[in-house]
Design a protein around this motif. Structure first.
Motif, mmCIF file in Angstrom:
data_model
loop_
_atom_site.group_PDB
_atom_site.id
_atom_site.type_symbol
_atom_site.label_atom_id
_atom_site.label_comp_id
_atom_site.label_asym_id
_atom_site.label_seq_id
_atom_site.Cartn_x
_atom_site.Cartn_y
_atom_site.Cartn_z
ATOM 1 N N LEU A 49 0.833 -1.189 0.000
ATOM 2 C CA LEU A 49 0.000 0.000 0.000
ATOM 3 C C LEU A 49 0.874 1.248 0.000
ATOM 4 O O LEU A 49 1.879 1.301 0.720
ATOM 5 N N ASP A 50 0.513 2.234 -0.793
ATOM 6 C CA ASP A 50 1.310 3.460 -0.748
ATOM 7 C C ASP A 50 0.951 4.244 0.512
ATOM 8 O O ASP A 50 -0.085 4.023 1.143
ATOM 9 N N ASP A 51 1.829 5.154 0.873
ATOM 10 C CA ASP A 51 1.686 5.861 2.147
ATOM 11 C C ASP A 51 0.378 6.634 2.245
ATOM 12 O O ASP A 51 -0.232 6.718 3.326
ATOM 13 N N ALA A 52 -0.084 7.199 1.131
ATOM 14 C CA ALA A 52 -1.324 7.978 1.158
ATOM 15 C C ALA A 52 -2.519 7.093 1.486
ATOM 16 O O ALA A 52 -3.398 7.469 2.267
ATOM 17 N N LYS A 53 -2.560 5.883 0.921
ATOM 18 C CA LYS A 53 -3.651 4.955 1.204
ATOM 19 C C LYS A 53 -3.601 4.475 2.648
ATOM 20 O O LYS A 53 -4.637 4.325 3.297
ATOM 21 N N VAL A 54 -2.393 4.233 3.145
ATOM 22 C CA VAL A 54 -2.244 3.805 4.534
ATOM 23 C C VAL A 54 -2.785 4.868 5.477
ATOM 24 O O VAL A 54 -3.554 4.580 6.404
ATOM 25 N N ARG A 55 -2.390 6.110 5.242
ATOM 26 C CA ARG A 55 -2.844 7.204 6.115
ATOM 27 C C ARG A 55 -4.362 7.361 6.057
ATOM 28 O O ARG A 55 -5.015 7.562 7.084
ATOM 29 N N LYS A 56 -4.937 7.248 4.848
ATOM 30 C CA LYS A 56 -6.380 7.399 4.699
ATOM 31 C C LYS A 56 -7.130 6.279 5.421
ATOM 32 O O LYS A 56 -8.116 6.524 6.128
ATOM 33 N N LEU A 57 -6.641 5.045 5.271
ATOM 34 C CA LEU A 57 -7.293 3.913 5.924
ATOM 35 C C LEU A 57 -7.198 4.027 7.446
ATOM 36 O O LEU A 57 -8.182 3.770 8.154
ATOM 37 N N LEU A 58 -6.032 4.401 7.948
ATOM 38 C CA LEU A 58 -5.870 4.557 9.391
ATOM 39 C C LEU A 58 -6.788 5.654 9.924
ATOM 40 O O LEU A 58 -7.399 5.516 10.987
ATOM 41 N N GLN A 59 -6.895 6.737 9.170
ATOM 42 C CA GLN A 59 -7.761 7.831 9.587
ATOM 43 C C GLN A 59 -9.219 7.389 9.608
ATOM 44 O O GLN A 59 -9.960 7.724 10.543
ATOM 45 N N LEU A 60 -9.647 6.610 8.602
ATOM 46 C CA LEU A 60 -11.016 6.114 8.565
ATOM 47 C C LEU A 60 -11.297 5.159 9.726
ATOM 48 O O LEU A 60 -12.436 5.057 10.193
ATOM 49 N N ALA A 61 -10.246 4.477 10.187
ATOM 50 C CA ALA A 61 -10.406 3.556 11.312
ATOM 51 C C ALA A 61 -10.299 4.262 12.656
ATOM 52 O O ALA A 61 -10.398 3.613 13.706
ATOM 53 N N GLY A 62 -10.093 5.566 12.633
ATOM 54 C CA GLY A 62 -9.985 6.313 13.881
ATOM 55 C C GLY A 62 -8.645 6.126 14.562
ATOM 56 O O GLY A 62 -8.544 6.214 15.791
ATOM 57 N N ILE A 63 -7.609 5.858 13.760
ATOM 58 C CA ILE A 63 -6.261 5.618 14.281
ATOM 59 C C ILE A 63 -5.338 6.733 13.796
ATOM 60 O O ILE A 63 -5.517 7.257 12.687
ATOM 61 N N ASP A 64 -4.373 7.084 14.601
ATOM 62 C CA ASP A 64 -3.395 8.096 14.216
ATOM 63 C C ASP A 64 -2.757 7.706 12.877
ATOM 64 O O ASP A 64 -2.149 6.637 12.768
ATOM 65 N N LYS A 82 3.145 1.282 14.004
ATOM 66 C CA LYS A 82 2.775 -0.081 14.420
ATOM 67 C C LYS A 82 1.444 -0.475 13.786
ATOM 68 O O LYS A 82 1.285 -1.586 13.261
ATOM 69 N N ALA A 83 0.468 0.445 13.830
ATOM 70 C CA ALA A 83 -0.834 0.175 13.215
ATOM 71 C C ALA A 83 -0.702 0.050 11.703
ATOM 72 O O ALA A 83 -1.378 -0.779 11.081
ATOM 73 N N ALA A 84 0.185 0.834 11.128
ATOM 74 C CA ALA A 84 0.404 0.767 9.679
ATOM 75 C C ALA A 84 0.938 -0.610 9.282
ATOM 76 O O ALA A 84 0.546 -1.172 8.250
ATOM 77 N N GLY A 85 1.825 -1.162 10.110
ATOM 78 C CA GLY A 85 2.351 -2.496 9.831
ATOM 79 C C GLY A 85 1.270 -3.555 9.901
ATOM 80 O O GLY A 85 1.207 -4.472 9.071
ATOM 81 N N LYS A 86 0.391 -3.428 10.895
ATOM 82 C CA LYS A 86 -0.721 -4.376 11.018
ATOM 83 C C LYS A 86 -1.690 -4.234 9.852
ATOM 84 O O LYS A 86 -2.243 -5.223 9.360
ATOM 85 N N LEU A 87 -1.897 -3.006 9.408
ATOM 86 C CA LEU A 87 -2.777 -2.768 8.265
ATOM 87 C C LEU A 87 -2.202 -3.409 7.002
ATOM 88 O O LEU A 87 -2.937 -4.009 6.213
ATOM 89 N N GLU A 88 -0.913 -3.292 6.829
ATOM 90 C CA GLU A 88 -0.253 -3.913 5.666
ATOM 91 C C GLU A 88 -0.446 -5.427 5.690
ATOM 92 O O GLU A 88 -0.718 -6.055 4.654
ATOM 93 N N PHE A 89 -0.309 -6.007 6.865
ATOM 94 C CA PHE A 89 -0.502 -7.456 7.003
ATOM 95 C C PHE A 89 -1.949 -7.838 6.668
ATOM 96 O O PHE A 89 -2.203 -8.827 5.975
ATOM 97 N N SER A 90 -2.913 -7.059 7.174
ATOM 98 C CA SER A 90 -4.321 -7.334 6.889
ATOM 99 C C SER A 90 -4.616 -7.188 5.397
ATOM 100 O O SER A 90 -5.410 -7.955 4.831
#
Length: 226
Positions: free
Chosen positions: A15-30, A35-43
């Motif tokens: 996932l590119d950084d922009a998509k990671v940030r957008k997904l984390l923001q939609l999930a209510g995560i910083d 650490k959350a970004a790594g878990k998101l990549e795994f998911s």
């Protein structure tokens, strides 16, 4: 740039950084939570693998459904046979007062309790078997197939339930619904079509199923930062 994840012949671009940030923001995560970004990549990788398997290993309904239909038929017939015992009280009494019903599965303090608990437990299981056999039947209708959507949304839910401080809701316009839609787009590069079981319907079903099974009780959401 990060290397693609490879498993067999499947290559999953990161996932590119922009998509990671957008997904984390939609999930209510910083959005900067590494650490959350790594878990998101795994998911995301797990969802891509699941979607790939659904896309290329779709079973043939004529081979997949008959065993499920047999389970449903036998469960329904056994339920009918047990109900028919009401017309034969002596046979019914002999069946449910068998010593085997005092096994640990049907712990009881008296013969009547044993009989009632055993019958209630078995009929509940048989009804669940019949219903599950119906729900598990496979159809090739819909593009992409609902099984693919369900696999991806389930991966989205697993990440959201374990990492977000927000509680997943069943509505497509809720925070999890928006996250699941964006996550699905990142996995498939397309948006679901109106094919009888929309992504919104699957979001609702996945959340309801988790509540029924109390899945999130094992993974309580983290407390919001003060």
């Amino acid at each position: 740039m990060r290397e693609p994840y490879r498993i067999g012949k499947l290559e999953i671009p990161p996932l590119d950084d922009a998509k990671v940030r957008k997904l984390l923001q939609l999930a209510g995560i910083d959005p900067l939570d590494k650490k959350a970004a790594g878990k998101l990549e795994f998911s995301h990788q797990a969802a891509c693998i699941a979607a790939h398997r659904e896309a290329i290993h779709r079973p043939i309904p004529s081979e997949y459904n008959p065993p499920l239909d047999l389970v449903r038929t036998l469960a329904d017939e056994l339920l009918a046979a047990l109900a028919n015992l009401d017309l034969h009280p002596h046979a019914k009494l002999a069946l449910w007062l068998d010593d085997g019903w005092s096994a640990p599965l049907f712990i009881s303090t008296g013969d009547r309790d044993v009989r009632d608990n055993a019958r209630a437990g078995i009929t509940t299981v048989l009804r669940r078997l019949s219903k599950s056999a119906i729900e598990a039947r496979y159809s090739r209708d819909g593009q992409p197939p609902s099984q693919l959507k369900n696999a991806v949304v389930t991966c989205a839910f697993d990440f959201f339930a374990r990492n977000s401080t927000k509680k997943p809701t069943t509505t497509a316009t809720g925070q999890f619904g928006k996250f699941a839609a964006e996550f699905y787009g990142c996995v498939t590069d397309e948006w679901p079509s109106e094919d009888g079981q929309t992504l919104a319907g699957i979001v609702r079903d996945v959340v309801k199923r988790s509540r029924d099974r109390d899945c999130t009780s094992e993974f309580p959401p983290p407390r919001p930062a003060k």
